[in-house]
Design an enzyme around this catalytic site. Structure first.
Site, PDB file in Angstrom:
ATOM      1  N   GLY A 136       0.827  -1.197   0.000  1.00 35.48           N
ATOM      2  CA  GLY A 136       0.000   0.000   0.000  1.00 35.48           C
ATOM      3  C   GLY A 136       0.867   1.255   0.000  1.00 35.48           C
ATOM      4  N   GLU A 158       4.057  13.487  -6.388  1.00 36.34           N
ATOM      5  CA  GLU A 158       3.589  13.122  -7.735  1.00 36.34           C
ATOM      6  C   GLU A 158       4.101  11.739  -8.140  1.00 36.34           C
ATOM      7  OE1 GLU A 158       3.757  14.616 -12.395  1.00 36.34           O
ATOM      8  OE2 GLU A 158       3.946  16.094 -10.778  1.00 36.34           O
ATOM      9  N   ASN A 160      10.863  19.983  -4.366  1.00 38.28           N
ATOM     10  CA  ASN A 160      11.617  19.346  -5.430  1.00 38.28           C
ATOM     11  C   ASN A 160      13.119  19.542  -5.273  1.00 38.28           C
ATOM     12  OD1 ASN A 160      10.107  18.047  -7.897  1.00 38.28           O
ATOM     13  ND2 ASN A 160       8.761  19.588  -7.030  1.00 38.28           N
TER      14      ASN A 160
END
Length: 289
Positions: A65, A86, A120
């Site tokens: 999961g 993402e 990021n």
């Protein structure tokens, strides 16, 4: 525990801990969200995702999961824009999940943009060009000076400058760094070469598999040589001259030049950085004798 330095100080480094608490903590909640209702951030700084790594993460998600929730912001049209995670969202799609655990945060567009940029830059798997682009966007879009950016991300001013200098390199050099053909150290060395020599330096580094030290020595030999007056027109030499240079390059990593005189003679010039280069030349010839 000693506090870790680097790019990982978090969004509170930009907005301050108090501002972060005020903006995010009172307006955060957990939920299971339909994957179909989650969309990428249109201003996402990250542009590349390793396909093999995504498949591996998808396999892990099928078995265990999603361990770490993504972070999203609800948009006006009812969709949820990804702030961070993402890669997990893409892998969850491959694993055929229908929902995804998520932290929902109510932030304005400016804060969302800054969070995406900082998140990021903090990633460990970004290449140097992506980090440099993220830093430049923080400067341009969040109105930070290089000094302010250095303080916010916990990096030395010189380190920030080195990253930003990469964006001034020719496209060929940036692409080689992005594709892993050269390292950050090679790129820094190439950045120190005259602009007209940088692509040539790249080709030498890749073709000869030069170490960073050899690349630095080659740049030093170029920058220490006095600038010669440009010739009105470069003379075309026979193909045999090029073949000779290629053979010599197998022995020497430094600059090799052939100059032909008007009477048919000429000179072969082999550059060297220091006395140790001479010793290395002797060793190479000795090993082949």
């Amino acid at each position: 525990m000693k506090q870790q330095k680097g790019l990982g100080r978090g969004l509170d480094a930009i907005f301050g801990a108090d501002a972060l608490d005020a903006k995010l903590k009172p307006m955060s909640r957990m939920a299971e969200i339909e994957i179909a209702d989650i969309i990428p951030n249109p201003t996402q700084p990250r542009t590349q995702f390793d396909e093999e790594a995504l498949d591996e993460l998808a396999d892990s998600i099928r078995q265990l999961g999603v361990i770490q929730p993504v972070t999203v912001k609800k948009s006006a049209n009812g969709k949820y824009i990804i702030i961070s995670g993402e890669r997990r969202w893409r892998a969850a799609q491959r694993a055929d999940l229908k929902t995804l655990p998520a932290y929902i945060r109510e932030v304005d567009d400016e804060t969302l943009h800054a969070m995406a940029l900082v998140e990021n830059i903090q990633r460990q798997d970004l290449n140097a060009i992506e980090i440099a682009l993220g830093m430049q966007r923080l400067i341009d879009e969040c109105h930070l000076t290089q000094d302010a950016l250095s303080e916010k991300v916990g990096k030395k001013r010189s380190s920030v400058s080195n990253y930003l200098r990469l964006l001034k390199l020719p496209d060929e050099v940036q692409l080689a760094l992005k594709e892993g053909l050269i390292s950050m150290g090679h790129a820094k060395a190439i950045a120190g070469a005259p602009a007209e020599e940088q692509v040539r330096m790249l080709k030498r580094c890749v073709k000869k598999s030069l170490s960073v030290r050899q690349a630095e020595e080659l740049v030093r030999s170029l920058t220490e040589q006095p600038a010669a007056a440009p010739a009105p027109e470069e003379e075309e030499y026979p193909e045999s001259y090029s073949r000779l240079v290629e053979q010599l390059e197998k022995f020497f990593s430094q600059e090799i030049a052939i100059k032909r005189s008007k009477n048919g003679g000429g000179k072969i010039t082999i550059g060297f950085a220091d006395d140790k280069d001479i010793e290395r030349f002797i060793e190479r010839f000795s090993s082949r004798s």
